[in-house]
Structure formats: structure tokens, C-alpha cells
Design a protein around this motif. Structure first.
Motif, PDB file in Angstrom:
ATOM      1  N   GLY A 171      15.667  68.114  56.500  1.00 25.61           N
ATOM      2  CA  GLY A 171      16.057  68.867  55.815  1.00 25.61           C
ATOM      3  C   GLY A 171      15.442  67.600  54.457  1.00 25.61           C
ATOM      4  N   SER A 172      14.705  68.805  53.288  1.00 25.40           N
ATOM      5  CA  SER A 172      14.368  68.273  52.428  1.00 25.40           C
ATOM      6  C   SER A 172      15.211  68.772  50.557  1.00 25.40           C
ATOM      7  N   SER A 173      15.375  67.922  50.152  1.00 25.64           N
ATOM      8  CA  SER A 173      15.981  67.881  48.962  1.00 25.64           C
ATOM      9  C   SER A 173      15.592  66.944  47.627  1.00 25.64           C
ATOM     10  N   VAL A 174      15.339  67.967  45.925  1.00 25.27           N
ATOM     11  CA  VAL A 174      15.742  66.671  44.921  1.00 25.27           C
ATOM     12  C   VAL A 174      15.857  67.438  43.939  1.00 25.27           C
ATOM     13  N   SER A 175      17.088  67.065  43.487  1.00 28.69           N
ATOM     14  CA  SER A 175      17.837  67.487  42.109  1.00 28.69           C
ATOM     15  C   SER A 175      17.161  66.551  40.994  1.00 28.69           C
ATOM     16  N   GLU A 176      17.615  67.513  39.252  1.00 32.19           N
ATOM     17  CA  GLU A 176      17.778  66.769  39.104  1.00 32.19           C
ATOM     18  C   GLU A 176      19.358  67.100  38.089  1.00 32.19           C
ATOM     19  N   ALA A 177      19.286  65.764  36.913  1.00 30.85           N
ATOM     20  CA  ALA A 177      20.741  65.947  36.309  1.00 30.85           C
ATOM     21  C   ALA A 177      20.299  65.824  35.507  1.00 30.85           C
ATOM     22  N   GLY A 178      18.968  65.694  34.453  1.00 34.30           N
ATOM     23  CA  GLY A 178      18.319  64.860  33.853  1.00 34.30           C
ATOM     24  C   GLY A 178      17.121  64.833  33.818  1.00 34.30           C
ATOM     25  N   GLU A 179      16.103  64.220  32.704  1.00 39.88           N
ATOM     26  CA  GLU A 179      15.221  63.032  32.877  1.00 39.88           C
ATOM     27  C   GLU A 179      15.248  62.124  33.458  1.00 39.88           C
ATOM     28  N   ASP A 180      16.410  61.350  33.374  1.00 34.74           N
ATOM     29  CA  ASP A 180      16.782  60.012  33.525  1.00 34.74           C
ATOM     30  C   ASP A 180      17.636  59.756  35.138  1.00 34.74           C
ATOM     31  N   ARG A 181      17.972  60.924  35.300  1.00 35.94           N
ATOM     32  CA  ARG A 181      18.306  61.116  36.346  1.00 35.94           C
ATOM     33  C   ARG A 181      17.755  61.873  37.630  1.00 35.94           C
ATOM     34  N   VAL A 182      17.680  61.692  38.714  1.00 39.42           N
ATOM     35  CA  VAL A 182      17.034  62.347  39.587  1.00 39.42           C
ATOM     36  C   VAL A 182      17.307  62.160  40.901  1.00 39.42           C
ATOM     37  N   SER A 183      17.675  62.693  41.417  1.00 39.49           N
ATOM     38  CA  SER A 183      18.050  61.939  43.257  1.00 39.49           C
ATOM     39  C   SER A 183      17.107  63.128  44.076  1.00 39.49           C
ATOM     40  N   GLY A 184      17.016  62.386  45.740  1.00 35.83           N
ATOM     41  CA  GLY A 184      16.449  63.332  46.916  1.00 35.83           C
ATOM     42  C   GLY A 184      16.667  62.730  47.736  1.00 35.83           C
ATOM     43  N   ALA A 185      16.415  63.882  48.658  1.00 36.01           N
ATOM     44  CA  ALA A 185      17.279  63.114  50.206  1.00 36.01           C
ATOM     45  C   ALA A 185      16.382  63.955  51.038  1.00 36.01           C
ATOM     46  N   LEU A 186      15.807  63.289  52.542  1.00 39.16           N
ATOM     47  CA  LEU A 186      15.218  63.432  53.144  1.00 39.16           C
ATOM     48  C   LEU A 186      15.466  63.571  54.372  1.00 39.16           C
ATOM     49  N   THR A 187      15.548  64.297  55.807  1.00 37.98           N
ATOM     50  CA  THR A 187      15.645  63.718  56.847  1.00 37.98           C
ATOM     51  C   THR A 187      14.722  64.436  57.636  1.00 37.98           C
ATOM     52  N   LEU A 188      14.342  63.514  58.595  1.00 34.53           N
ATOM     53  CA  LEU A 188      13.375  63.575  59.804  1.00 34.53           C
ATOM     54  C   LEU A 188      13.955  62.922  61.147  1.00 34.53           C
ATOM     55  N   ARG A 189      13.689  63.778  62.515  1.00 36.59           N
ATOM     56  CA  ARG A 189      13.458  63.348  63.949  1.00 36.59           C
ATOM     57  C   ARG A 189      11.837  63.041  64.197  1.00 36.59           C
ATOM     58  N   ALA A 190      12.012  61.736  64.566  1.00 37.30           N
ATOM     59  CA  ALA A 190      10.459  61.724  65.244  1.00 37.30           C
ATOM     60  C   ALA A 190      10.456  60.367  66.220  1.00 37.30           C
ATOM     61  N   THR A 191       9.425  60.430  66.761  1.00 38.80           N
ATOM     62  CA  THR A 191       8.895  59.214  67.876  1.00 38.80           C
ATOM     63  C   THR A 191       9.860  58.016  67.205  1.00 38.80           C
ATOM     64  N   PRO A 192      10.008  56.927  68.009  1.00 38.03           N
ATOM     65  CA  PRO A 192      10.316  55.834  68.089  1.00 38.03           C
ATOM     66  C   PRO A 192       8.793  55.496  67.860  1.00 38.03           C
ATOM     67  N   VAL A 193       7.987  55.346  68.172  1.00 35.41           N
ATOM     68  CA  VAL A 193       6.082  54.739  68.013  1.00 35.41           C
ATOM     69  C   VAL A 193       6.478  55.498  67.091  1.00 35.41           C
TER      70      VAL A 193
END
Length: 302
Positions: A106-128
Motif C-alpha cells: 500500500g502507498s498513499s500521500v495526503s496534503e492538508a496544506g502547504e506545510d502539512r503533508v503526510s504519507g504511508a508506505l507498506t512493503l513486504r520483502a525478503t529479510p536480506v
């Protein structure tokens, strides 16, 4: 004399060897129920306890590396303009590694204004791959003017669940094979055949569900999940002696803006009524002088 000593020694040795032989026989009899062949025969019996995997916990767990499912939780604080760049950079790194190594859940970026930006990223990968990725997070955050503010890891031991599920799967598979053989080699009444087919379908459904659960748990062990949170708040200059003055000025601006907004709402609320009342007063003011003149010009009656 020598013959007597020899006979006494022989008797003593014989008496000592009998308990040892008996203890070895007892140990072998006690160890026999735990043999793999006995467990296989027990599973093949198709008893309800075996179908539920009840016989599997009696066997000792295999000694080896625990099957752990890891989950990582990281948070990065960076300037607002760098949030989207960081999310894109990390998502691209996962995609370039290939679907067999890393997947973007999953991936997302949200903006509540010029100085309020947030994001989220979920990964599933090998341990190495994930180990190298985690080691580079702090340096990448500093490159974009941010910093790593949270790093947490959790693990869940799935060893017993996997072993129990495998034992239950073996038992159900044996029961399914026996039911299929019974259905093919023992023709009987139609009601009996239908009952066997229903039981066979139920067992096959349990086998499919157990296989799906095993696949999911093995996937969790083979790969690790990582949640990344990006926030623009908190990346400010360190507070100094004039920080309270700056906050006070900010409060003054907020108060002035709130007062102006209240005035605008008041004007918008009263303007229609002012126009209506002003119009009525203007009409009455134009008609009142005419009424006064008519009263003065009226003839007097003696």
C-alpha cells in the motif's frame, strides 16, 4: 578354591547384567509409541482426534531455528516538500528489486496544506533485502532534510502453529484417501454412498483450508512486513529565547483572522435586513409629508 571364586564372580556378573537388560527392554517399550511408524498408523486410523490434529502435539517439536514472522514499523519526519519524493524513492526501490524480492502492499500521500503533508508506505520483502533497506533509511532521511524518529520491530513465533497444521494436514489427507478407497471398493446402499461422499467433501474442504493457512504462514516467515510513516510535522528549528514571541505573533494573527471572519459573517447576516428596513423607512418618509399637507389644506367647517 580358584573354581569357587570363578563361579562366584560369574553369578555376580549375571545378576548385574539382568537388570541392565530389563531396563533396556523397558526403555525400548516406552520409546516405541513415539516412533514415526506408530504415529503414521495412528493418523491412518482416521479417528476424530487425529482429524483435529490432536495426536500431533504428543510428538516432540523438531529442534531447529524458530519460524518467526517479523513486522517493522518506521517513521520519518521530513520537510513537506520532501515527503512525496521520499515515498516515491522508496516505492521505486521496492519495484526495482522485483516482485519475488519486494512487493508494495500500500502507498498513499495526503496534503492538508502547504506545510502539512503526510504519507504511508507498506512493503513486504525478503529479510536480506529489507535489512539493507532499513540500514539506508536514516541516511536517506538526512539527505532530504529529515530524520528517522521511530524504529520498532515485532515478531510472532509460528513454529507450533505450522507444525500442528502440517500434522493435521497429514491426518486429513490419510482420512481422505481411506474414504476414497471405501467409496471405490465397497458399493452399498445409495444413502451410505451419499454419506461417504458428504464426509469426503467435508474432509477435502478442511484440507484446502489447512493448505491455505500453511501457505499464508510460510509466506509470513519467508518475507517480512514493513510499515513506513512520513510526517512533515516536527521538522522545525530548535526553540530559542524568542520562540514564545513567535508563538504569540502567530496567536495574534489567528485572533485577527478570526475577528475578521466574524465581522464578515455579521455583515452577511445583517445586510439583507438593513436593506429591507431602509427601504421601508424611505417609503414612509416620502409619504408622511403628503399626509401633512393634505391635513393643512383641508377647509375648516364652522
Amino acid at each position: 578354591m580358584r573354581v569357587v571364586v570363578f563361579l562366584a564372580a560369574s553369578l555376580i556378573l549375571g545378576a548385574c547384567s539382568q537388570p541392565a537388560e530389563r531396563s533396556a527392554e523397558v526403555a525400548s517399550q516406552e520409546a516405541a509409541p513415539m516412533a514415526p511408524a506408530a504415529l503414521a498408523d495412528s493418523a491412518a486410523a482416521g479417528a476424530p482426534a487425529d482429524a483435529r490434529g490432536g495426536a500431533a502435539p504428543q510428538a516432540p517439536l523438531p529442534v531447529g531455528i524458530p519460524m518467526l514472522a517479523y513486522s517493522y514499523d518506521y517513521a520519518i519526519s521530513a520537510p513537506p516538500k520532501a515527503i512525496r519524493a521520499l515515498v516515491t524513492r522508496h516505492e521505486t526501490a521496492c519495484a526495482n528489486a522485483g516482485a519475488a524480492v519486494c512487493q508494495v502492499v500500500g502507498s498513499s500521500v495526503s496534503e492538508a496544506g502547504e506545510d502539512r503533508v503526510s504519507g504511508a508506505l507498506t512493503l513486504r520483502a525478503t529479510p536480506v533485502w529489507l535489512k539493507r533497506f532499513r540500514e539506508s533509511l536514516s541516511a536517506e532521511a538526512k539527505t532530504h532534510g529529515g530524520r528517522l524518529v521511530r524504529a520498532a520491530v515485532e515478531s510472532e513465533d509460528l513454529s507450533r502453529r505450522i507444525v500442528d497444521s502440517e500434522a493435521a494436514l497429514r491426518a486429513r489427507t490419510t482420512l481422505r484417501d481411506r474414504l476414497q478407497g471405501l467409496l471405490a471398493s465397497r458399493p452399498g446402499k445409495l444413502s451410505d454412498l451419499l454419506e461417504v461422499e458428504r464426509e469426503l467433501a467435508r474432509v477435502q474442504g478442511e484440507i484446502d483450508a489447512t493448505q491455505s493457512e500453511l501457505t499464508m504462514m510460510r509466506g509470513r516467515v519467508a518475507t517480512s512486513e514493513m510499515r513506513l510513516t512520513y510526517e512533515s510535522g516536527g521538522v522545525l528549528a530548535p526553540e530559542g529565547a524568542w520562540s514564545p514571541v513567535g508563538r504569540a505573533l502567530g496567536d495574534v494573527a489567528d485572533i485577527l483572522a478570526g475577528t475578521l471572519a466574524a465581522m464578515i459573517r455579521t455583515v452577511a447576516l445583517l445586510a439583507p435586513w438593513v436593506l429591507v428596513i431602509g427601504g421601508l423607512l424611505w417609503v414612509f418618509r416620502r409619504r408622511l409629508p403628503r399626509w401633512g399637507r393634505k391635513t393643512k389644506d383641508a377647509p375648516k367647517v364652522d
